[in-house]
Motif scaffolding. Structure first.
Motif, PDB file in Angstrom:
ATOM      1  N   VAL A 105       9.592   0.832   9.545  1.00 37.65           N
ATOM      2  CA  VAL A 105      10.056   2.087   8.955  1.00 37.65           C
ATOM      3  C   VAL A 105       8.843   2.789   8.354  1.00 37.65           C
ATOM      4  CG1 VAL A 105      11.579   3.192   7.281  1.00 37.65           C
ATOM      5  CG2 VAL A 105      12.331   1.125   8.466  1.00 37.65           C
ATOM      6  N   VAL A 106       8.554   3.991   8.854  1.00 36.70           N
ATOM      7  CA  VAL A 106       7.369   4.741   8.427  1.00 36.70           C
ATOM      8  C   VAL A 106       7.809   5.929   7.580  1.00 36.70           C
ATOM      9  CG1 VAL A 106       5.324   6.023   9.186  1.00 36.70           C
ATOM     10  CG2 VAL A 106       6.144   4.064  10.523  1.00 36.70           C
ATOM     11  N   PHE A 107       7.163   6.085   6.438  1.00 34.98           N
ATOM     12  CA  PHE A 107       7.424   7.219   5.542  1.00 34.98           C
ATOM     13  C   PHE A 107       6.224   8.165   5.603  1.00 34.98           C
ATOM     14  CE2 PHE A 107       9.654   3.510   4.005  1.00 34.98           C
ATOM     15  CZ  PHE A 107      10.930   3.988   3.766  1.00 34.98           C
ATOM     16  N   LYS A 108       6.464   9.385   6.094  1.00 35.81           N
ATOM     17  CA  LYS A 108       5.414  10.400   6.210  1.00 35.81           C
ATOM     18  C   LYS A 108       5.810  11.611   5.374  1.00 35.81           C
ATOM     19  CE  LYS A 108       3.823   9.128  10.861  1.00 35.81           C
ATOM     20  NZ  LYS A 108       3.593   9.613  12.255  1.00 35.81           N
ATOM     21  N   ALA A 133       7.345   1.026  -3.709  1.00 30.38           N
ATOM     22  CA  ALA A 133       6.111   1.763  -3.482  1.00 30.38           C
ATOM     23  C   ALA A 133       5.253   1.736  -4.741  1.00 30.38           C
ATOM     24  CB  ALA A 133       6.414   3.212  -3.081  1.00 30.38           C
ATOM     25  N   VAL A 134       3.950   1.868  -4.552  1.00 33.56           N
ATOM     26  CA  VAL A 134       3.012   1.900  -5.671  1.00 33.56           C
ATOM     27  C   VAL A 134       3.077   3.272  -6.334  1.00 33.56           C
ATOM     28  CG1 VAL A 134       0.574   1.752  -6.335  1.00 33.56           C
ATOM     29  CG2 VAL A 134       1.482   0.224  -4.562  1.00 33.56           C
ATOM     30  N   THR A 135       3.330   3.285  -7.632  1.00 30.96           N
ATOM     31  CA  THR A 135       3.371   4.538  -8.390  1.00 30.96           C
ATOM     32  C   THR A 135       2.215   4.641  -9.386  1.00 30.96           C
ATOM     33  OG1 THR A 135       5.061   3.429  -9.745  1.00 30.96           O
ATOM     34  CG2 THR A 135       5.820   5.078  -8.172  1.00 30.96           C
ATOM     35  N   ASP A 136       1.544   3.535  -9.648  1.00 22.84           N
ATOM     36  CA  ASP A 136       0.359   3.545 -10.518  1.00 22.84           C
ATOM     37  C   ASP A 136      -0.710   2.669  -9.873  1.00 22.84           C
ATOM     38  OD1 ASP A 136      -1.585   3.536 -12.438  1.00 22.84           O
ATOM     39  OD2 ASP A 136      -0.329   2.735 -14.046  1.00 22.84           O
ATOM     40  N   PRO A 137      -1.561   3.261  -9.026  1.00 24.02           N
ATOM     41  CA  PRO A 137      -2.561   2.467  -8.304  1.00 24.02           C
ATOM     42  C   PRO A 137      -3.626   1.856  -9.210  1.00 24.02           C
ATOM     43  CG  PRO A 137      -2.902   4.810  -7.948  1.00 24.02           C
ATOM     44  CD  PRO A 137      -1.610   4.681  -8.665  1.00 24.02           C
ATOM     45  N   ASP A 138      -3.727   2.324 -10.448  1.00 18.83           N
ATOM     46  CA  ASP A 138      -4.733   1.789 -11.367  1.00 18.83           C
ATOM     47  C   ASP A 138      -4.209   0.623 -12.198  1.00 18.83           C
ATOM     48  OD1 ASP A 138      -6.610   3.743 -10.583  1.00 18.83           O
ATOM     49  OD2 ASP A 138      -5.686   5.207 -11.931  1.00 18.83           O
ATOM     50  N   ALA A 139      -2.927   0.342 -12.089  1.00 16.68           N
ATOM     51  CA  ALA A 139      -2.335  -0.759 -12.851  1.00 16.68           C
ATOM     52  C   ALA A 139      -2.743  -2.101 -12.242  1.00 16.68           C
ATOM     53  CB  ALA A 139      -0.817  -0.629 -12.863  1.00 16.68           C
ATOM     54  N   PRO A 140      -2.711  -3.182 -13.036  1.00 15.97           N
ATOM     55  CA  PRO A 140      -2.979  -4.506 -12.476  1.00 15.97           C
ATOM     56  C   PRO A 140      -2.024  -4.798 -11.310  1.00 15.97           C
ATOM     57  CG  PRO A 140      -2.896  -4.593 -14.871  1.00 15.97           C
ATOM     58  CD  PRO A 140      -2.424  -3.226 -14.478  1.00 15.97           C
ATOM     59  N   LYS A 141      -2.458  -5.640 -10.420  1.00 16.94           N
ATOM     60  CA  LYS A 141      -1.679  -5.944  -9.221  1.00 16.94           C
ATOM     61  C   LYS A 141      -0.245  -6.347  -9.582  1.00 16.94           C
ATOM     62  CE  LYS A 141      -1.787  -8.897  -5.093  1.00 16.94           C
ATOM     63  NZ  LYS A 141      -2.525  -9.991  -4.399  1.00 16.94           N
ATOM     64  N   GLY A 142       0.716  -5.673  -8.951  1.00 20.36           N
ATOM     65  CA  GLY A 142       2.119  -5.972  -9.172  1.00 20.36           C
ATOM     66  C   GLY A 142       2.735  -5.256 -10.354  1.00 20.36           C
ATOM     67  N   LYS A 143       1.916  -4.552 -11.146  1.00 22.46           N
ATOM     68  CA  LYS A 143       2.422  -3.899 -12.355  1.00 22.46           C
ATOM     69  C   LYS A 143       2.732  -2.420 -12.154  1.00 22.46           C
ATOM     70  CE  LYS A 143       2.005  -7.575 -14.936  1.00 22.46           C
ATOM     71  NZ  LYS A 143       3.189  -8.279 -15.476  1.00 22.46           N
ATOM     72  N   LEU A 160       6.828   9.959  -0.642  1.00 17.28           N
ATOM     73  CA  LEU A 160       6.502   8.607  -0.186  1.00 17.28           C
ATOM     74  C   LEU A 160       5.688   8.662   1.086  1.00 17.28           C
ATOM     75  CD1 LEU A 160       9.049   8.192  -2.070  1.00 17.28           C
ATOM     76  CD2 LEU A 160       9.567   6.186  -0.653  1.00 17.28           C
ATOM     77  N   ASN A 161       4.638   7.829   1.135  1.00 21.72           N
ATOM     78  CA  ASN A 161       3.825   7.659   2.326  1.00 21.72           C
ATOM     79  C   ASN A 161       3.477   6.184   2.498  1.00 21.72           C
ATOM     80  OD1 ASN A 161       2.881  10.339   3.714  1.00 21.72           O
ATOM     81  ND2 ASN A 161       2.824  10.769   1.504  1.00 21.72           N
ATOM     82  N   GLY A 162       3.660   5.689   3.722  1.00 18.19           N
ATOM     83  CA  GLY A 162       3.365   4.289   4.016  1.00 18.19           C
ATOM     84  C   GLY A 162       4.314   3.758   5.059  1.00 18.19           C
ATOM     85  N   SER A 163       4.220   2.478   5.322  1.00 18.69           N
ATOM     86  CA  SER A 163       5.114   1.874   6.317  1.00 18.69           C
ATOM     87  C   SER A 163       5.544   0.490   5.874  1.00 18.69           C
ATOM     88  CB  SER A 163       4.438   1.799   7.694  1.00 18.69           C
ATOM     89  OG  SER A 163       3.326   0.930   7.655  1.00 18.69           O
ATOM     90  N   LYS A 164       6.758   0.160   6.243  1.00 21.61           N
ATOM     91  CA  LYS A 164       7.339  -1.152   5.988  1.00 21.61           C
ATOM     92  C   LYS A 164       7.657  -1.811   7.330  1.00 21.61           C
ATOM     93  CE  LYS A 164       7.458  -0.476   1.497  1.00 21.61           C
ATOM     94  NZ  LYS A 164       6.717  -1.295   0.516  1.00 21.61           N
ATOM     95  N   VAL A 165       7.513  -3.127   7.403  1.00 22.60           N
ATOM     96  CA  VAL A 165       7.734  -3.826   8.666  1.00 22.60           C
ATOM     97  C   VAL A 165       8.776  -4.932   8.493  1.00 22.60           C
ATOM     98  CG1 VAL A 165       5.438  -3.327   9.571  1.00 22.60           C
ATOM     99  CG2 VAL A 165       5.780  -5.387   8.210  1.00 22.60           C
ATOM    100  N   LYS A 198       0.810  -1.221   0.000  1.00 18.25           N
ATOM    101  CA  LYS A 198       0.000   0.000   0.000  1.00 18.25           C
ATOM    102  C   LYS A 198       0.846   1.276   0.000  1.00 18.25           C
ATOM    103  CE  LYS A 198      -3.813  -2.405   0.407  1.00 18.25           C
ATOM    104  NZ  LYS A 198      -4.700  -2.568  -0.774  1.00 18.25           N
ATOM    105  N   THR A 199       2.118   1.181   0.337  1.00 16.55           N
ATOM    106  CA  THR A 199       2.972   2.378   0.345  1.00 16.55           C
ATOM    107  C   THR A 199       2.923   3.043  -1.031  1.00 16.55           C
ATOM    108  OG1 THR A 199       4.453   1.483   2.029  1.00 16.55           O
ATOM    109  CG2 THR A 199       5.341   3.205   0.622  1.00 16.55           C
ATOM    110  N   ARG A 200       2.736   4.366  -1.033  1.00 14.46           N
ATOM    111  CA  ARG A 200       2.577   5.120  -2.276  1.00 14.46           C
ATOM    112  C   ARG A 200       3.750   6.063  -2.494  1.00 14.46           C
ATOM    113  NH1 ARG A 200      -2.240   6.425  -4.481  1.00 14.46           N
ATOM    114  NH2 ARG A 200      -0.866   7.334  -6.078  1.00 14.46           N
TER     115      ARG A 200
END
Length: 383
Positions: free
Chosen positions: A215-218, A172-182, A152-157, A140-142
């Motif tokens: 690690v949190v990116f805010k 991080a996700v740069t194209d949220p409309d792309a198919p999963k993993g793309k 960047l926003n999100g968190s990694k564990v 979900k990190t964007r």
């Protein structure tokens, strides 16, 4: 088939063994008990001086350029003494290899010498999230473009050595409309970048000396040239690099299990019950014979995967087989070795309880054993 090591590989193995015995072993129990980062940083600095923080990195960037087989041999020897140090070395080498494989020339020049020389104590691999572990494509990190920056926003564990790393490789996700993993991209983020928060160390069962953190990116802002490789093509990078990382974890498991079995073998030669040494009982002889045989098979699988990777040949299936075999059989070996010491094995006065705790996670991180079976089966049925 020639199983002899090259002169360079044998030298690296011997150097790692001497360092493990002389430097790591005397501090291993203390590092486990205190998780003192200064001890770990001292170990990593010394290993950098010896060339172990860039074993598969080209010499022009400060690396040793020794190859994957030498890397595997080194991790095994280090893990025999201290799994916490060995995993830190393995992860940092993996980060350096990612940068070398897909980074721009500027990125390589900027970060690889710092990782190899010890200017950075290490690097961290920021992929896993709370709901994206075995399924990292669900992250979900964007990362969003904003002028001349990425934000960047999100968190990694479960991020190894995050508190002492100099640079993070972040997905991080740069194209949220792309198919999963793309629509996932890969970024190089200096650890001192504004907007990064490193959580407190997780309270782990084993490998306590290697800190594991959230690690949190805010609103973490990095320049556009922090992008590594092609935009939206980062997930396949992660898949390839995880396969290489599995060689490191298999090698680590070999080291811990080998140390446990050797300790138990020496113990039963001295310990007496019913008027004779435990080593004279056939049942215990067979127990050790079985576990040494399993670990030798795991060693050969691991070196095969390493040799294939070094030769530039497909190795993902063999890496998963090696990790599955080395970690599952390594867990069995450590628990059997502990059993051979009886009550003493359960005591902190002896290293077996630490070995058993340290090896347990090897069948979980870098892809669980169950995930390795999925990968192996996928290869089996892909033709």
């Amino acid at each position: 088939m020639n199983f002899d090591l090259t002169e360079e590989q044998a030298m690296i193995q011997q150097t790692a063994r001497q360092f493990a015995e002389g430097v790591l072993a005397p501090k291993a129990a203390e590092l486990d008990q205190t998780a003192d980062p200064e001890i770990l940083k001292s170990h990593l600095s010394q290993l950098a001086e010896l060339g172990f923080m860039g074993l598969n990195i080209d010499a022009e960037y400060g690396g040793t350029q020794a190859g994957t087989v030498a890397f595997s041999l080194a991790i095994t020897e280090l893990a025999r003494a201290c799994a916490s140090t060995a995993v830190s070395v393995s992860v940092s080498n993996m980060v350096a290899e990612v940068i070398q494989a897909i980074g721009s020339e500027q990125q390589k020049q900027q970060y690889l010498p710092r990782l190899c020389s010890g200017e950075y104590y290490g690097g961290s691999f920021c992929l896993t999230e709370t709901e994206a572990g075995s399924d990292p494509a669900a992250m979900k990190t964007r990362a969003v473009r904003d002028g001349d920056s990425w934000v960047l926003n999100g968190s990694k564990v479960w991020i190894s050595t995050a508190a002492i790393a100099g640079v993070y490789v972040v997905w991080a996700v740069t194209d949220p409309d792309a198919p999963k993993g793309k629509g996932i991209s890969c970024f190089l983020v200096p650890a001192n970048s504004p907007g990064i928060e490193v959580g407190k160390p997780e309270q782990k069962m084993g490998q306590k000396g290697s800190g594991t953190h959230e690690v949190v990116f805010k609103d973490c802002r990095v320049p556009l040239d922090a992008l590594m490789g092609e935009e939206n093509q980062g997930f396949k990078i992660a898949v390839v690099e995880l396969a290489g990382g599995r060689i490191g974890i298999a090698s680590l498991a070999l080291g811990v299990a080998g140390a446990a079995l050797d300790y138990a073998r020496d113990y039963v030669k001295e310990r007496k019950q019913f008027g004779k040494a435990l080593a004279e009982f056939q049942g215990l002889q067979w127990m050790l014979a079985e576990h040494y045989t399993e670990m030798e098979a795991a060693r050969l699988l691991t070196l095969q995967a390493a040799a294939l990777k070094e030769a530039g040949l497909p190795f993902a299936q063999q890496a998963s087989m090696a990790k599955l075999m080395a970690t599952e059989k390594g867990n069995r070996a450590c628990y059997a070795a502990l059993q051979l010491l009886g009550a003493n094995g359960y005591m902190k006065d002896y290293p077996l309880e630490r070995f058993a705790r340290d090896i347990r996670v090897t069948s979980i991180y870098e892809g669980t054993s169950e995930i390795q079976k999925v990968i192996i089966a996928r290869h089996l049925f892909s033709n």
